[in-house]
Design a protein around this motif. Structure first.
Motif, PDB file in Angstrom:
ATOM      1  N   ALA A   1      14.416  55.309  16.524  1.00 40.03           N
ATOM      2  CA  ALA A   1      13.336  56.237  16.192  1.00 40.03           C
ATOM      3  C   ALA A   1      12.194  56.137  17.200  1.00 40.03           C
ATOM      4  O   ALA A   1      11.607  57.158  17.604  1.00 40.03           O
ATOM      5  N   ALA A   2      11.864  54.919  17.618  1.00 40.60           N
ATOM      6  CA  ALA A   2      10.783  54.722  18.582  1.00 40.60           C
ATOM      7  C   ALA A   2      11.128  55.387  19.912  1.00 40.60           C
ATOM      8  O   ALA A   2      10.287  56.069  20.517  1.00 40.60           O
ATOM      9  N   ALA A   3      12.364  55.189  20.379  1.00 40.26           N
ATOM     10  CA  ALA A   3      12.786  55.784  21.645  1.00 40.26           C
ATOM     11  C   ALA A   3      12.783  57.302  21.566  1.00 40.26           C
ATOM     12  O   ALA A   3      12.381  57.989  22.518  1.00 40.26           O
ATOM     13  N   ALA A   4      13.214  57.832  20.417  1.00 39.15           N
ATOM     14  CA  ALA A   4      13.251  59.279  20.243  1.00 39.15           C
ATOM     15  C   ALA A   4      11.847  59.879  20.206  1.00 39.15           C
ATOM     16  O   ALA A   4      11.620  60.982  20.716  1.00 39.15           O
ATOM     17  N   TYR A   5      10.907  59.165  19.607  1.00 37.07           N
ATOM     18  CA  TYR A   5       9.548  59.680  19.445  1.00 37.07           C
ATOM     19  C   TYR A   5       8.722  59.551  20.733  1.00 37.07           C
ATOM     20  O   TYR A   5       7.841  60.376  20.990  1.00 37.07           O
ATOM     21  N   SER A   6       8.982  58.534  21.542  1.00 38.20           N
ATOM     22  CA  SER A   6       8.151  58.239  22.706  1.00 38.20           C
ATOM     23  C   SER A   6       8.061  59.432  23.654  1.00 38.20           C
ATOM     24  O   SER A   6       9.058  60.052  24.019  1.00 38.20           O
ATOM     25  N   LYS A   7       6.843  59.741  24.051  1.00 41.04           N
ATOM     26  CA  LYS A   7       6.593  60.815  25.020  1.00 41.04           C
ATOM     27  C   LYS A   7       6.579  60.277  26.453  1.00 41.04           C
ATOM     28  O   LYS A   7       6.813  61.017  27.403  1.00 41.04           O
ATOM     29  N   THR A   8       6.276  58.985  26.596  1.00 43.55           N
ATOM     30  CA  THR A   8       6.177  58.386  27.930  1.00 43.55           C
ATOM     31  C   THR A   8       7.481  57.743  28.389  1.00 43.55           C
ATOM     32  O   THR A   8       7.620  57.378  29.553  1.00 43.55           O
ATOM     33  N   GLY A   9       8.415  57.561  27.461  1.00 38.24           N
ATOM     34  CA  GLY A   9       9.659  56.890  27.806  1.00 38.24           C
ATOM     35  C   GLY A   9       9.517  55.387  27.882  1.00 38.24           C
ATOM     36  O   GLY A   9      10.345  54.707  28.490  1.00 38.24           O
ATOM     37  N   THR A  10       8.480  54.839  27.233  1.00 36.66           N
ATOM     38  CA  THR A  10       8.259  53.392  27.235  1.00 36.66           C
ATOM     39  C   THR A  10       7.861  52.928  25.840  1.00 36.66           C
ATOM     40  O   THR A  10       6.898  53.439  25.253  1.00 36.66           O
ATOM     41  N   VAL A  11       8.607  51.970  25.332  1.00 34.50           N
ATOM     42  CA  VAL A  11       8.386  51.372  24.017  1.00 34.50           C
ATOM     43  C   VAL A  11       8.130  49.880  24.222  1.00 34.50           C
ATOM     44  O   VAL A  11       8.689  49.282  25.144  1.00 34.50           O
ATOM     45  N   ALA A  12       7.297  49.273  23.381  1.00 37.74           N
ATOM     46  CA  ALA A  12       7.020  47.835  23.509  1.00 37.74           C
ATOM     47  C   ALA A  12       7.147  47.147  22.166  1.00 37.74           C
ATOM     48  O   ALA A  12       6.807  47.718  21.121  1.00 37.74           O
ATOM     49  N   THR A  13       7.632  45.913  22.205  1.00 43.92           N
ATOM     50  CA  THR A  13       7.630  45.061  21.012  1.00 43.92           C
ATOM     51  C   THR A  13       7.151  43.677  21.406  1.00 43.92           C
ATOM     52  O   THR A  13       7.308  43.257  22.563  1.00 43.92           O
ATOM     53  N   TRP A  14       6.551  42.986  20.467  1.00 46.34           N
ATOM     54  CA  TRP A  14       6.156  41.594  20.676  1.00 46.34           C
ATOM     55  C   TRP A  14       6.154  40.889  19.331  1.00 46.34           C
ATOM     56  O   TRP A  14       6.118  41.533  18.280  1.00 46.34           O
ATOM     57  N   GLY A  15       6.224  39.547  19.380  1.00 45.72           N
ATOM     58  CA  GLY A  15       6.349  38.794  18.147  1.00 45.72           C
ATOM     59  C   GLY A  15       5.204  37.828  17.905  1.00 45.72           C
ATOM     60  O   GLY A  15       4.370  37.591  18.787  1.00 45.72           O
ATOM     61  N   GLY A  16       5.186  37.274  16.692  1.00 48.18           N
ATOM     62  CA  GLY A  16       4.221  36.244  16.364  1.00 48.18           C
ATOM     63  C   GLY A  16       4.643  34.917  16.974  1.00 48.18           C
ATOM     64  O   GLY A  16       3.979  34.379  17.864  1.00 48.18           O
TER      65      GLY A  16
ATOM     66  N   LEU B   1       9.638  47.173  26.630  1.00 47.55           N
ATOM     67  CA  LEU B   1       8.851  46.053  27.133  1.00 47.55           C
ATOM     68  C   LEU B   1       8.731  44.985  26.047  1.00 47.55           C
ATOM     69  O   LEU B   1       8.753  45.284  24.865  1.00 47.55           O
ATOM     70  N   GLY B   2       8.611  43.733  26.455  1.00 46.54           N
ATOM     71  CA  GLY B   2       8.298  42.661  25.519  1.00 46.54           C
ATOM     72  C   GLY B   2       9.464  41.868  24.996  1.00 46.54           C
ATOM     73  O   GLY B   2       9.266  40.829  24.362  1.00 46.54           O
ATOM     74  N   TRP B   3      10.707  42.316  25.232  1.00 49.59           N
ATOM     75  CA  TRP B   3      11.849  41.557  24.721  1.00 49.59           C
ATOM     76  C   TRP B   3      13.100  41.898  25.512  1.00 49.59           C
ATOM     77  O   TRP B   3      13.402  43.066  25.767  1.00 49.59           O
ATOM     78  N   ASN B   4      13.824  40.842  25.899  1.00 51.67           N
ATOM     79  CA  ASN B   4      15.123  40.973  26.553  1.00 51.67           C
ATOM     80  C   ASN B   4      16.157  40.310  25.653  1.00 51.67           C
ATOM     81  O   ASN B   4      16.176  39.083  25.517  1.00 51.67           O
ATOM     82  N   ALA B   5      16.996  41.102  25.018  1.00 52.25           N
ATOM     83  CA  ALA B   5      17.960  40.558  24.059  1.00 52.25           C
ATOM     84  C   ALA B   5      19.005  39.687  24.733  1.00 52.25           C
ATOM     85  O   ALA B   5      19.545  38.764  24.108  1.00 52.25           O
ATOM     86  N   ASP B   6      19.302  39.944  25.999  1.00 50.38           N
ATOM     87  CA  ASP B   6      20.313  39.151  26.712  1.00 50.38           C
ATOM     88  C   ASP B   6      19.817  37.734  26.994  1.00 50.38           C
ATOM     89  O   ASP B   6      20.546  36.756  26.809  1.00 50.38           O
ATOM     90  N   THR B   7      18.582  37.622  27.430  1.00 45.87           N
ATOM     91  CA  THR B   7      18.031  36.305  27.763  1.00 45.87           C
ATOM     92  C   THR B   7      17.306  35.666  26.590  1.00 45.87           C
ATOM     93  O   THR B   7      16.973  34.485  26.642  1.00 45.87           O
ATOM     94  N   GLN B   8      17.038  36.470  25.543  1.00 51.96           N
ATOM     95  CA  GLN B   8      16.257  36.019  24.385  1.00 51.96           C
ATOM     96  C   GLN B   8      14.863  35.538  24.805  1.00 51.96           C
ATOM     97  O   GLN B   8      14.297  34.610  24.242  1.00 51.96           O
ATOM     98  N   LYS B   9      14.293  36.243  25.777  1.00 51.68           N
ATOM     99  CA  LYS B   9      12.941  35.955  26.248  1.00 51.68           C
ATOM    100  C   LYS B   9      12.051  37.160  25.995  1.00 51.68           C
ATOM    101  O   LYS B   9      12.481  38.306  26.108  1.00 51.68           O
ATOM    102  N   GLY B  10      10.792  36.880  25.662  1.00 52.22           N
ATOM    103  CA  GLY B  10       9.897  37.986  25.408  1.00 52.22           C
ATOM    104  C   GLY B  10       8.459  37.543  25.246  1.00 52.22           C
ATOM    105  O   GLY B  10       8.080  36.425  25.606  1.00 52.22           O
TER     106      GLY B  10
END
Length: 368
Positions: free
Chosen positions: A163-178, A209-218
């Motif tokens: 949903a985030a990717a579909a809604y984005s107008k800039t083509g960039t989505v970000a996530t970050w964690g606690g 932005l903010g998370w790489n599922a392959d490396t599990q770094k973010g």
């Protein structure tokens, strides 16, 4: 957990046909002081069964998993006609003493709100085998008096990422964690897979932005309390052109909201755990695109009520997923009319595909 599935099914209300929270998510109750065990509930209790709950340092007013756990315990106490006790932790140093305090007050079951409480619960449960425990968001404790309550939130987060990717107008989505712990990274894995699936289906190149599922770094705040750092991280992502931000950090979505409003940019946030459109009282609700739900309130209520009614405590692990309604998406609320055409139908089909296994969703933190 048929009772849980049945209750969720009766209360489902969502544009996508996925489950929304059943227990009301209004203003959080006034928290008990750290270390206290003040009795709460109806003065006219008809049951001697005493459910209790301890928060992590995020507190019961986090508009997220602590609040949801408390709502579940309160709802169970009301149904049972019993009192309940709540104790709020100000810091991690309070965990062990708060749990032991509740044991000393003869709680029949103690619900622990979150992964960070696991060491304190394990210690107390080992010393107090006659007290039952419900450990939310952890599977490390293998004791007959501890029931692990966990959620495959990556399934719902897959929908949220799409949903985030579909809604984005800039083509960039970000996530970050606690904090970089499994209950947080499982969301981020699902978000990453959802964005990736959108790109594959639509031949797009939306960046995450903010998370790489392959490396599990973010990117992580390092706690669930620092709103200033949450705002700084979000401001940095806004500067990199992100227009959808998905904080996986309890109440720290408020820092993201503050960053968006300070920037003046056209950006939105996605919530996690609770439907923050309904729970927010900080003025951020107008920024909420959708929330990725972990139905903790329903699970906590069901575990408490079943434990009160059963002669023998059932410590079988509960795993909430899309199929049994343990996780889902909220309504899009004010953004319903602003969505790309056909998006909700696409999400319905994706949900069905995840449930029947035709769409693969994975995470290093997922539960079998």
């Amino acid at each position: 957990m048929h009772a849980l599935t049945k209750r969720i099914g009766l209360g489902a209300v969502s544009t996508l046909g996925v489950v929304a929270l059943l227990t009301g998510c209004g203003q959080a109750p006034a928290p008990a002081a750290s270390g206290s065990g003040a009795a709460s509930g109806s003065a006219a209790a008809t049951s001697d069964y005493l459910p209790c709950i301890v928060s992590d340092q995020g507190g019961f007013d986090d508009r997220s998993f602590n609040q949801l756990g408390l709502e579940g315990v309160k709802a169970a106490a009301k149904d049972l006609g019993s009192q309940y006790k709540e104790v709020q932790s100000a810091t991690a140093n309070d965990y062990a003493s708060n749990v032991d305090n509740l044991v000393a007050q003869n709680c029949n079951i103690i619900v622990a709100s979150g992964f960070l409480l696991a060491p304190a619960i394990k210690s107390s449960a080992t010393k107090s085998p006659s007290t039952d425990f419900a450990m939310i968001d952890d599977t490390s404790i293998d004791l007959p008096n501890v029931k692990n309550v966990v959620f495959n939130t990556n399934e719902a987060a897959f929908l949220g990422g799409y949903a985030a990717a579909a809604y984005s107008k800039t083509g960039t989505v970000a996530t970050w964690g606690g904090i970089a712990i499994p209950p947080v990274t499982i969301y981020m894995d699902g978000i990453a897979e959802g964005v990736k699936y959108y790109n594959q289906q639509k031949n797009k190149n939306v960046k995450l932005l903010g998370w790489n599922a392959d490396t599990q770094k973010g990117t992580f705040v390092g706690n669930f309390t620092d709103q200033n750092k949450a705002k700084t991280i979000s401001t940095n992502f806004l500067g990199q052109n992100a227009d959808v931000i998905i904080p996986v950090a309890g109440s720290l979505y408020q820092g993201a909201g503050a960053a968006i409003k300070s920037s003046g940019k056209q950006a939105v946030i996605e919530g996690v755990d609770a439907d923050i459109y309904n729970t927010d009282t900080t003025g951020a609700k107008d920024l909420v695109l959708v929330s990725i739900l972990k139905n903790i309130s329903v699970a906590a209520q069901d575990v408490v009520e079943q434990s009160a009614k059963e002669k023998t405590f059932d410590n079988t692990q509960y795993v909430g997923d899309l199929k049994n309604g343990g996780v889902g998406l909220s309504s899009f609320h004010d953004y319903e009319s602003k969505l790309p055409a056909g998006l909700t139908d696409e999400l319905d089909k994706i949900k069905a595909g995840i449930i029947d296994g035709s769409i693969s969703v994975s995470s290093k933190a997922a539960f079998n």
